[in-house]
Design an enzyme around this catalytic site. Sequence first.
Site, PDB file in Angstrom:
ATOM      1  N   HIS A  96       0.846  -1.199   0.000  1.00  0.00           N
ATOM      2  CA  HIS A  96       0.000   0.000   0.000  1.00  0.00           C
ATOM      3  C   HIS A  96       0.877   1.243   0.000  1.00  0.00           C
ATOM      4  O   HIS A  96       2.107   1.154   0.035  1.00  0.00           O
ATOM      5  CB  HIS A  96      -0.978  -0.001   1.182  1.00  0.00           C
ATOM      6  CG  HIS A  96      -0.333   0.015   2.536  1.00  0.00           C
ATOM      7  ND1 HIS A  96       0.324  -1.072   3.071  1.00  0.00           N
ATOM      8  CD2 HIS A  96      -0.243   0.994   3.476  1.00  0.00           C
ATOM      9  CE1 HIS A  96       0.783  -0.771   4.272  1.00  0.00           C
ATOM     10  NE2 HIS A  96       0.453   0.473   4.538  1.00  0.00           N
ATOM     11  N   HIS A 101       5.821   2.123   3.960  1.00  0.00           N
ATOM     12  CA  HIS A 101       5.776   0.921   3.110  1.00  0.00           C
ATOM     13  C   HIS A 101       6.178   1.201   1.666  1.00  0.00           C
ATOM     14  O   HIS A 101       6.504   0.253   0.940  1.00  0.00           O
ATOM     15  CB  HIS A 101       4.375   0.305   3.128  1.00  0.00           C
ATOM     16  CG  HIS A 101       4.017  -0.316   4.430  1.00  0.00           C
ATOM     17  ND1 HIS A 101       4.116  -1.676   4.661  1.00  0.00           N
ATOM     18  CD2 HIS A 101       3.572   0.224   5.594  1.00  0.00           C
ATOM     19  CE1 HIS A 101       3.733  -1.943   5.903  1.00  0.00           C
ATOM     20  NE2 HIS A 101       3.400  -0.793   6.495  1.00  0.00           N
ATOM     21  N   HIS A 429      -5.476  -1.405  11.839  1.00  0.00           N
ATOM     22  CA  HIS A 429      -4.629  -2.581  12.056  1.00  0.00           C
ATOM     23  C   HIS A 429      -5.415  -3.587  12.887  1.00  0.00           C
ATOM     24  O   HIS A 429      -6.355  -3.229  13.608  1.00  0.00           O
ATOM     25  CB  HIS A 429      -3.347  -2.208  12.816  1.00  0.00           C
ATOM     26  CG  HIS A 429      -2.407  -1.342  12.035  1.00  0.00           C
ATOM     27  ND1 HIS A 429      -1.466  -1.851  11.172  1.00  0.00           N
ATOM     28  CD2 HIS A 429      -2.247   0.010  11.994  1.00  0.00           C
ATOM     29  CE1 HIS A 429      -0.775  -0.860  10.628  1.00  0.00           C
ATOM     30  NE2 HIS A 429      -1.238   0.285  11.113  1.00  0.00           N
ATOM     31  N   HIS A 451       6.864  -5.848  11.589  1.00  0.00           N
ATOM     32  CA  HIS A 451       6.120  -4.594  11.745  1.00  0.00           C
ATOM     33  C   HIS A 451       5.519  -4.485  13.149  1.00  0.00           C
ATOM     34  O   HIS A 451       4.323  -4.285  13.345  1.00  0.00           O
ATOM     35  CB  HIS A 451       5.006  -4.516  10.693  1.00  0.00           C
ATOM     36  CG  HIS A 451       4.439  -3.131  10.498  1.00  0.00           C
ATOM     37  ND1 HIS A 451       3.503  -2.587  11.342  1.00  0.00           N
ATOM     38  CD2 HIS A 451       4.670  -2.190   9.554  1.00  0.00           C
ATOM     39  CE1 HIS A 451       3.175  -1.388  10.922  1.00  0.00           C
ATOM     40  NE2 HIS A 451       3.869  -1.114   9.840  1.00  0.00           N
TER      41      HIS A 451
END
Length: 760
Positions: A96, A101, A429, A451
């Site tokens: 994404h 990222h 998340h 992560h």
Amino acid sequence: MHRHGRRQFRSHHGHNQQQSAQAPIQVLSPTGDDEPLTITMLGAGQEVGRSCCVIEHRGKKVVCDAGLHPAHPGLGSLPFIDEVDWSTVDAILVTHFHVDHAAALPYIMEKTNFKDGNGKVYMTHATKAIYGLTMMDTVRINDQNPDVSGKLYDEADVQSSWQSTIAVDYHQDIVISGGLRFTPYHAGHVLGASMFMIEIAGLKILYTGDYSREEDRHLVVAEIPPIKPDVMICESTFGVHTLPDRKEKETQFTTLVSNIVRRGGRCLMPIPSFGNGQELALLLDEYWSEHPELQNVPVYFASGLFQRGMRVYKTYVHTMNSNIRSRFARRDNPFDFKFVKWLKDPKKLNEHKGPCVVMASAQFMSFGLSRELLEDWANDSKNGVIVTGYSIEGTMARTLLSEPDHIESLKGGTIPRRLTVKEISFGAHVDYAQNSKFIQEIGAQHIVLVHGEASQMGRLRAALRDTYATRGQEINIHTPRNCEPLVLTFRQERVVKAIGSLAANRPVHGTPLKGLLVSKDFSYTLLDPKDLKDFTGLSTSTLVQKQSIPIGVDWSVIRWHLEGMYGEVEEGMDEEGRPSFTIMNAIKVVQITEIVVEIQWSSNSSNDMIADSALAVLLGIDGSPATVKLTSTPHLHSHHDHSHETGESMINGHSHSDASGNEEFDRIRMFLEAHFGEVSGPKVTVADGEEDELLVMTVKIDEVMAKVDLISMRVESDSPDLKRRVETVLEMALTTLKPLSRSFIGSGVDLNLENIAVTA
């Protein structure tokens, strides 16, 4: 002289398979032959930020994500890119558009040797559309920074990287190269976010990136791929934390916003330009429409990027959830906000003295308008900040959560902090419950946690192990650090599919299968050679090699020299009626004219070796002293033209009336006598009852005897020592005396020109 090469497919003969009658044919790798899977985190290993994961297996190299660390400036924000030769990377998959990222992508694509290789960059269509906007905005913000060292790339680099990126659809099967493919699946989180199911030589790896299992106002939830992976590389951002129910979060959020503006304060919400900013705008617009008493309080999104991005959101409605799609179908555009307005000029906030709500970037408040408003509003206790996303360690957003008395100003010095600070995460998340359930539903053999901060990751690993232990199940959970390769070994079975005429009848258990084994992209197919073209589009071809040699001796002299080298040659005629010799069933020597001979053979490693030796013999004939002697004598004979008319032979001066006259037996006797002295036999005729003495040689030393059966070439003796010595000498004699033509047989002399292509 001409020499021509030949290329051909060779048949591979199958071995007996230990399998049931219904099982497929399987080729199992020998122990220790399994190729390892190596996973190396160049970022996001026991940290949040600069996600970059390198996956290597069977010579293929895939990189998932290439982000920057928001808390570090300049080159320090990059992943550890020096650990990889980027020219060898086959593909970069970007999950994404978030900075942590994707923001290192322009640097890697334009400033490293990635452009020297054949690798490509892939992301979904929506991600590519927003990636271009966010990276340009990053460049604009960096250009405002007087510190040149913090500028990693410029607009030209962003534009070039964007043009080189390949956009893909969800559920699209993308074949990159031999044995390497991937498929994107919905990940929730933000518009365009995807998780990737990567397959390398049959090994499947699911890389989740950031994902969400909770449906919000516009996004779908992360989906469970229909294929079970061997390895799952999974985010662990929230560790073992459990987030409140979404309805509860929304109520808490709107109450906080309402309380701040009702007391006359200004509410700051640091947001990313894309992602939960759109979600919060939908929520606030709905809340304001339900509360007329608040409609005189302006709600702004102070980001030109946010405004431009709304066009992207309207374009990709088909990737959103059913609620948004149905509203669009009714021509009710939920992104045409009634109360949330774009603040084109932030300076107008200075003219507005009353309460207001402002959504501003950057999310972590390290720079940008959100940081400027924080410093301007921090000294007033009526104001408030609501942190709505995950805060990375080292950023101003994380610092504020500890409610310090003072904060550092970008202009220098400190500012007293009196405004209120609250956190309600809409970061999209997964929390522990959602992550744990998803991991169990995926069912991978190995889980690699990334992560997440080291402490959170450790607690999550322990909790997952306890969950599996209570069920009596085992799970392999790994938490690699940055630049520490994780090496996993898998026992993979290679399945061979039989097709064509070989598949007409199921083979009987234990019987060998013979056919052509075709390998492509780490998959194997067994078929009859005659089916090759029909099923694979391939074909076989044979090129006959020929070499012409000028030679000035008689044909019989050539035979004498060839027999001297190979022991025996087969004399005959070729298709055109010319004299020829066949050597070791591998090559033909043809007499073209009285002064020219030609070597012909079908090329392969063994036939080529024999042809080279024959060429050496023929080229040496003219200058050989033996040739001079042979051509000066009128009688020529072959090496094996020896007659024994008397039935006797003389060896070492001794007469043997019972010798067979067989040349090979005579030479064996010579070897035995050289080592043991007197040797008797063999008898070619025996009386009745003495058949055991037929064709037997006897070695006698000090009253100890050993008998050699010349038919079976077995040795018998009462003395083990003598038996062992005689066996050794006999084996040496047979090896020495056996001609090349019997020691080795070539792969055939198929010179049928109707089926073989000959190049002149």
